[in-house]
Design a protein around this motif. Structure first.
Motif, PDB file in Angstrom:
ATOM      1  N   TYR A 374       6.739  14.789  -3.827  1.00 14.73           N
ATOM      2  CA  TYR A 374       5.605  13.868  -3.708  1.00 14.73           C
ATOM      3  C   TYR A 374       5.199  13.393  -5.098  1.00 14.73           C
ATOM      4  CZ  TYR A 374       5.320  15.235   1.172  1.00 14.73           C
ATOM      5  OH  TYR A 374       5.615  15.444   2.497  1.00 14.73           O
ATOM      6  N   GLU A 375       5.899  12.356  -5.574  1.00  8.88           N
ATOM      7  CA  GLU A 375       5.551  11.779  -6.866  1.00  8.88           C
ATOM      8  C   GLU A 375       4.192  11.070  -6.756  1.00  8.88           C
ATOM      9  OE1 GLU A 375       7.328  12.495  -9.334  1.00  8.88           O
ATOM     10  OE2 GLU A 375       9.258  13.098  -8.466  1.00  8.88           O
ATOM     11  N   TYR A 376       3.506  11.000  -7.857  1.00 10.60           N
ATOM     12  CA  TYR A 376       2.179  10.372  -7.886  1.00 10.60           C
ATOM     13  C   TYR A 376       2.281   8.928  -7.416  1.00 10.60           C
ATOM     14  CZ  TYR A 376      -2.177   8.551  -9.914  1.00 10.60           C
ATOM     15  OH  TYR A 376      -3.398   7.948 -10.115  1.00 10.60           O
ATOM     16  N   ASN A 377       1.576   8.597  -6.336  1.00 13.30           N
ATOM     17  CA  ASN A 377       1.654   7.263  -5.759  1.00 13.30           C
ATOM     18  C   ASN A 377       0.356   6.975  -5.010  1.00 13.30           C
ATOM     19  OD1 ASN A 377       2.253   4.868  -4.402  1.00 13.30           O
ATOM     20  ND2 ASN A 377       4.387   5.460  -4.003  1.00 13.30           N
ATOM     21  N   PRO A 378      -0.700   6.586  -5.706  1.00 11.74           N
ATOM     22  CA  PRO A 378      -1.995   6.358  -5.051  1.00 11.74           C
ATOM     23  C   PRO A 378      -1.963   5.260  -4.000  1.00 11.74           C
ATOM     24  CG  PRO A 378      -2.039   5.642  -7.349  1.00 11.74           C
ATOM     25  CD  PRO A 378      -0.780   6.402  -7.161  1.00 11.74           C
ATOM     26  N   GLU A 379      -1.137   4.254  -4.189  1.00 13.07           N
ATOM     27  CA  GLU A 379      -1.065   3.189  -3.186  1.00 13.07           C
ATOM     28  C   GLU A 379      -0.453   3.720  -1.886  1.00 13.07           C
ATOM     29  OE1 GLU A 379      -2.568   0.302  -3.454  1.00 13.07           O
ATOM     30  OE2 GLU A 379      -3.261   1.119  -5.387  1.00 13.07           O
ATOM     31  N   LYS A 380       0.564   4.562  -2.008  1.00 11.40           N
ATOM     32  CA  LYS A 380       1.154   5.186  -0.827  1.00 11.40           C
ATOM     33  C   LYS A 380       0.116   6.066  -0.128  1.00 11.40           C
ATOM     34  CE  LYS A 380       4.682   6.620   1.774  1.00 11.40           C
ATOM     35  NZ  LYS A 380       5.390   5.746   2.739  1.00 11.40           N
ATOM     36  N   ALA A 381      -0.698   6.757  -0.906  1.00 12.68           N
ATOM     37  CA  ALA A 381      -1.747   7.599  -0.341  1.00 12.68           C
ATOM     38  C   ALA A 381      -2.739   6.761   0.461  1.00 12.68           C
ATOM     39  CB  ALA A 381      -2.462   8.357  -1.453  1.00 12.68           C
ATOM     40  N   LYS A 382      -3.165   5.647  -0.100  1.00 15.15           N
ATOM     41  CA  LYS A 382      -4.114   4.775   0.599  1.00 15.15           C
ATOM     42  C   LYS A 382      -3.509   4.232   1.884  1.00 15.15           C
ATOM     43  CE  LYS A 382      -6.377   3.255  -3.682  1.00 15.15           C
ATOM     44  NZ  LYS A 382      -6.592   2.099  -4.589  1.00 15.15           N
ATOM     45  N   GLN A 383      -2.237   3.860   1.846  1.00 11.43           N
ATOM     46  CA  GLN A 383      -1.549   3.333   3.021  1.00 11.43           C
ATOM     47  C   GLN A 383      -1.520   4.365   4.146  1.00 11.43           C
ATOM     48  OE1 GLN A 383       2.509   2.115   2.256  1.00 11.43           O
ATOM     49  NE2 GLN A 383       3.060   2.316   4.422  1.00 11.43           N
ATOM     50  N   LEU A 384      -1.183   5.606   3.803  1.00 12.39           N
ATOM     51  CA  LEU A 384      -1.109   6.662   4.806  1.00 12.39           C
ATOM     52  C   LEU A 384      -2.483   6.963   5.401  1.00 12.39           C
ATOM     53  CD1 LEU A 384       1.430   9.029   3.031  1.00 12.39           C
ATOM     54  CD2 LEU A 384       1.781   7.921   5.253  1.00 12.39           C
ATOM     55  N   LEU A 385      -3.513   6.976   4.570  1.00  8.23           N
ATOM     56  CA  LEU A 385      -4.870   7.200   5.070  1.00  8.23           C
ATOM     57  C   LEU A 385      -5.272   6.096   6.055  1.00  8.23           C
ATOM     58  CD1 LEU A 385      -6.644   8.309   1.766  1.00  8.23           C
ATOM     59  CD2 LEU A 385      -6.197   9.753   3.766  1.00  8.23           C
ATOM     60  N   LYS A 386      -4.908   4.870   5.735  1.00  4.22           N
ATOM     61  CA  LYS A 386      -5.215   3.742   6.622  1.00  4.22           C
ATOM     62  C   LYS A 386      -4.480   3.884   7.946  1.00  4.22           C
ATOM     63  CE  LYS A 386      -5.276  -1.322   6.798  1.00  4.22           C
ATOM     64  NZ  LYS A 386      -5.005  -2.580   6.042  1.00  4.22           N
ATOM     65  N   GLU A 387      -3.187   4.236   7.895  1.00  5.56           N
ATOM     66  CA  GLU A 387      -2.405   4.403   9.108  1.00  5.56           C
ATOM     67  C   GLU A 387      -2.969   5.517   9.992  1.00  5.56           C
ATOM     68  OE1 GLU A 387       1.582   5.162   7.936  1.00  5.56           O
ATOM     69  OE2 GLU A 387       1.912   3.153   7.079  1.00  5.56           O
ATOM     70  N   ALA A 388      -3.519   6.549   9.361  1.00  5.21           N
ATOM     71  CA  ALA A 388      -4.060   7.684  10.109  1.00  5.21           C
ATOM     72  C   ALA A 388      -5.500   7.464  10.559  1.00  5.21           C
ATOM     73  CB  ALA A 388      -3.974   8.944   9.244  1.00  5.21           C
ATOM     74  N   GLY A 389      -6.082   6.324  10.200  1.00  6.01           N
ATOM     75  CA  GLY A 389      -7.483   6.080  10.543  1.00  6.01           C
ATOM     76  C   GLY A 389      -8.425   7.026   9.823  1.00  6.01           C
ATOM     77  N   ALA A 390      -8.052   7.401   8.598  1.00  8.63           N
ATOM     78  CA  ALA A 390      -8.831   8.398   7.846  1.00  8.63           C
ATOM     79  C   ALA A 390      -9.429   7.813   6.578  1.00  8.63           C
ATOM     80  CB  ALA A 390      -7.948   9.600   7.513  1.00  8.63           C
ATOM     81  N   GLU A 391      -9.607   6.502   6.525  1.00  8.54           N
ATOM     82  CA  GLU A 391     -10.264   5.904   5.363  1.00  8.54           C
ATOM     83  C   GLU A 391     -11.729   6.353   5.323  1.00  8.54           C
ATOM     84  OE1 GLU A 391      -8.361   1.632   4.543  1.00  8.54           O
ATOM     85  OE2 GLU A 391      -8.918   1.907   6.661  1.00  8.54           O
ATOM     86  N   GLY A 392     -12.238   6.568   4.124  1.00 13.82           N
ATOM     87  CA  GLY A 392     -13.615   7.036   3.980  1.00 13.82           C
ATOM     88  C   GLY A 392     -13.791   8.510   4.301  1.00 13.82           C
ATOM     89  N   LEU A 393     -12.703   9.266   4.265  1.00 16.51           N
ATOM     90  CA  LEU A 393     -12.722  10.691   4.568  1.00 16.51           C
ATOM     91  C   LEU A 393     -13.569  11.457   3.548  1.00 16.51           C
ATOM     92  CD1 LEU A 393     -11.375  12.872   6.428  1.00 16.51           C
ATOM     93  CD2 LEU A 393      -9.533  12.975   4.752  1.00 16.51           C
ATOM     94  N   THR A 394     -14.369  12.419   4.028  1.00 21.40           N
ATOM     95  CA  THR A 394     -15.157  13.301   3.160  1.00 21.40           C
ATOM     96  C   THR A 394     -14.687  14.733   3.355  1.00 21.40           C
ATOM     97  OG1 THR A 394     -17.114  11.870   3.246  1.00 21.40           O
ATOM     98  CG2 THR A 394     -17.458  14.175   2.615  1.00 21.40           C
TER      99      THR A 394
END
Length: 557
Positions: A374-394
């Motif tokens: 898992y190389e550092y990839n913040p854009e990939k992280a944001k994409q996966l969170l969006k796909e999982a419906g987990a944006e704005g996760l606390t």
């Protein structure tokens, strides 16, 4: 003589003994020249945190093990300065063809600190005690035992399963025979676990050692565990003065092995790393562990003896799948991609630290070079969170600010870096600092209150089961999913594979699947921890397992 081993046993990686100064003669004169190794006197070492208690079976952390290792012995031990097995309370051991029946030939003439004899009956008393332990509170604190043997005669703690322990028989005073229900790759290495140290049966009975009470989120232990621990080791218990934060250990003149050079050892508990360093410089302590990475060269330049141990450890970010959002693999993968682990290593890691892609060092059998990374990839992280419906996760992120661990020299700073990485991809982080014992470890490992946490491990012996199996071999509150049966079964199968080639292949596949299919945590780094002593300390042998025994230490005058 060297005991016969299982054919599938892992070849132990060669690790040079790291001796600080000369080992010293056992009976050097006390009135010799200034600066020479002496016997007698007091050695003061700075501990980095409170021990939980002094009963080996109820402990699983280094600050508790530090005093326990001086007072107790195990059946099998490690050659000083290495991960190589050698005799302990058992001079030799052997097993049957299936690896189920283990026969130990015991040392003769050994006595417990209370004067009672060490013999095969005492060995079996200890094994039977562990297996027959009653009460969910007591069983829940026997983490190493459950990781090794699986369960109890009657399981009461969450996560306990079928026990591989069958029975122990004392054939005669010098011969103990342990029978298992099935082969387990952990042995013989697991017989060297500090948790499986042999205690005095008479003291265990006299001080009601099996009584453990849970009060809310805390645990109360017996008089054996708190004020009367009795083993066979080179030091005896002299008391824990909590007002002074000092644990006193006294020389055992009847020790069967190399007797302690000093009359007394004091473990002075200093939780703040900067304060430990100040007291080292002031001469009020003669040794400290886990100095801040940035301080190592400076201390060496000032004349202190700084020894880096090999990095036989791993630091990880644990993920609690009790949170429904974290049960989604995509969210766990997003967390992994969000972490700039290379920058973490460069800015907060000690010299020689390196990014970890797996949960065991590359010197241990089963390490798979081709795991998903898992190389550092913040854009990939944001994409996966969006796909999982987990944006704005606390997420509630637990960490222990009051300790320094071999794999975690600066938990507050590590937390800050990781939290910033997560927040940069849209995950809100609530930091929850909790004291190491009586707080963080119970909240994480017993009650599963967290969403994320940082924790790690220093290997106890050279086997993949001691790393991967310990973490993920059964359901645990730490990772919050008791139903990852595919992972549990794969680990159990790998651990039960006898032939070398099959065992290697099985563990490599487990490590690949952990990275791609399960991802219960994110490995962060492997870091070589250092130990520092003053220039007048002689005879300290640093251990890659952080398994130092201080009976060899002397202090010049």
């Amino acid at each position: 003589m060297q005991a016969r081993r299982l054919k599938s046993a892992v070849a132990i990686a060669a690790v040079a003994a790291l001796a600080v100064g000369a080992a010293g003669c056992a009976e050097s004169e006390r009135d010799g020249n200034s600066g020479e190794a002496k016997t007698g006197g007091t050695f003061i070492f700075a501990g980095a945190g409170d021990p939980k208690n002094f009963d080996p079976i109820f402990n699983d952390d280094g600050e508790s093990f530090r005093p326990v290792r001086q007072m107790f012995d195990t059946l099998v031990s490690h050659k000083p300065g290495t991960a190589e097995l050698q005799g302990g309370l058992a001079e030799t051991w052997e097993h049957d063809a299936e690896g189920k029946v283990w026969t130990f030939k015991l040392r003769q003439g050994v006595k417990f600190h209370d004067g009672t004899p060490f013999n095969a009956a005492a060995v079996c008393f200890n094994f039977d005690r562990w297996y027959n332990m009653k009460g969910a509170a007591a069983q829940s604190q026997m983490i190493y035992y459950m990781d090794t043997f699986g369960g109890f005669a009657k399981n009461e703690a969450e996560g306990a399963g079928e026990s591989i322990y069958n029975k122990c028989e004392a054939k005669d005073d010098g011969t103990a025979v342990l029978t298992l229900n099935k082969y387990k790759g952990a042995f013989p290495g697991a017989f060297a676990l500090t948790s499986l140290s042999i205690a005095s049966p008479e003291a265990l009975k006299k001080y009601d050692a099996n009584t453990v009470k849970q009060n809310g989120d805390s645990f109360e232990y017996s008089a054996f565990a708190t004020t009367n621990p009795v083993g066979t080791g080179p030091f005896t218990f002299g008391g824990w003065d909590k007002a002074k934060n000092e644990i006193t250990l006294n020389r055992n003149p009847d020790y069967y092995g190399e007797k302690a050079k000093v009359d007394k050892m004091i473990i002075k508990i200093i939780k703040d790393e900067s304060t430990r360093k100040q007291e080292l410089r002031a001469g009020t302590v003669q040794g400290i562990d886990f100095p801040a990475p940035a301080d190592r060269k400076a201390l060496e330049g000032e004349g202190f003896q700084v020894v880096n141990r090999p990095a036989f450890n791993v630091l990880y970010l644990g993920i609690n799948q009790k949170n429904p959002k974290l049960k989604d693999l995509r969210v766990r993968q997003a967390i992994a991609y969000a972490l700039n682990r290379q920058q973490l290593v460069q800015t907060k890691g000690p010299g020689g630290a390196k990014v970890a892609d797996e949960f065991l060092p590359d010197t241990v059998l089963g390490y798979a070079p081709d795991v998903q990374k898992y190389e550092y990839n913040p854009e990939k992280a944001k994409q996966l969170l969006k796909e999982a419906g987990a944006e704005g996760l606390t997420l509630n992120f637990y960490y222990p600010p009051d300790v320094t661990r071999p794999y975690m020299p600066n938990p507050q700073e590590i937390f800050t870096v990781l939290a910033n990485d997560l927040q940069a991809v849209g995950i809100k982080v609530n930091g929850v600092p909790r004291p190491w014992n009586g707080g963080f470890k119970d909240d994480v490992q017993q009650f599963g209150k967290h969403d994320l946490h940082i924790l790690g491990w220093t290997g106890d012996y050279n086997d993949p089961g001691n790393f991967v199996g310990t973490f993920f071999g059964r359901g645990k509150a730490e990772f919050g999913d008791q139903s990852m049966n595919e992972m549990f079964e794969a680990i159990t199968k790998a651990d039960a594979t006898v032939d070398d080639a099959g065992k290697k292949a099985a563990w490599e596949q487990v490590n690949r699947d952990i990275a791609t299919k399960w991802l219960p945590a994110v490995p962060l780094w492997h870091a070589p921890p250092a130990i520092v002593v003053t220039k007048d300390v002689k005879g300290l042998v640093a251990s890659p397992l952080t398994d130092e025994r201080f009976n060899t230490v002397s202090v010049g005058k």
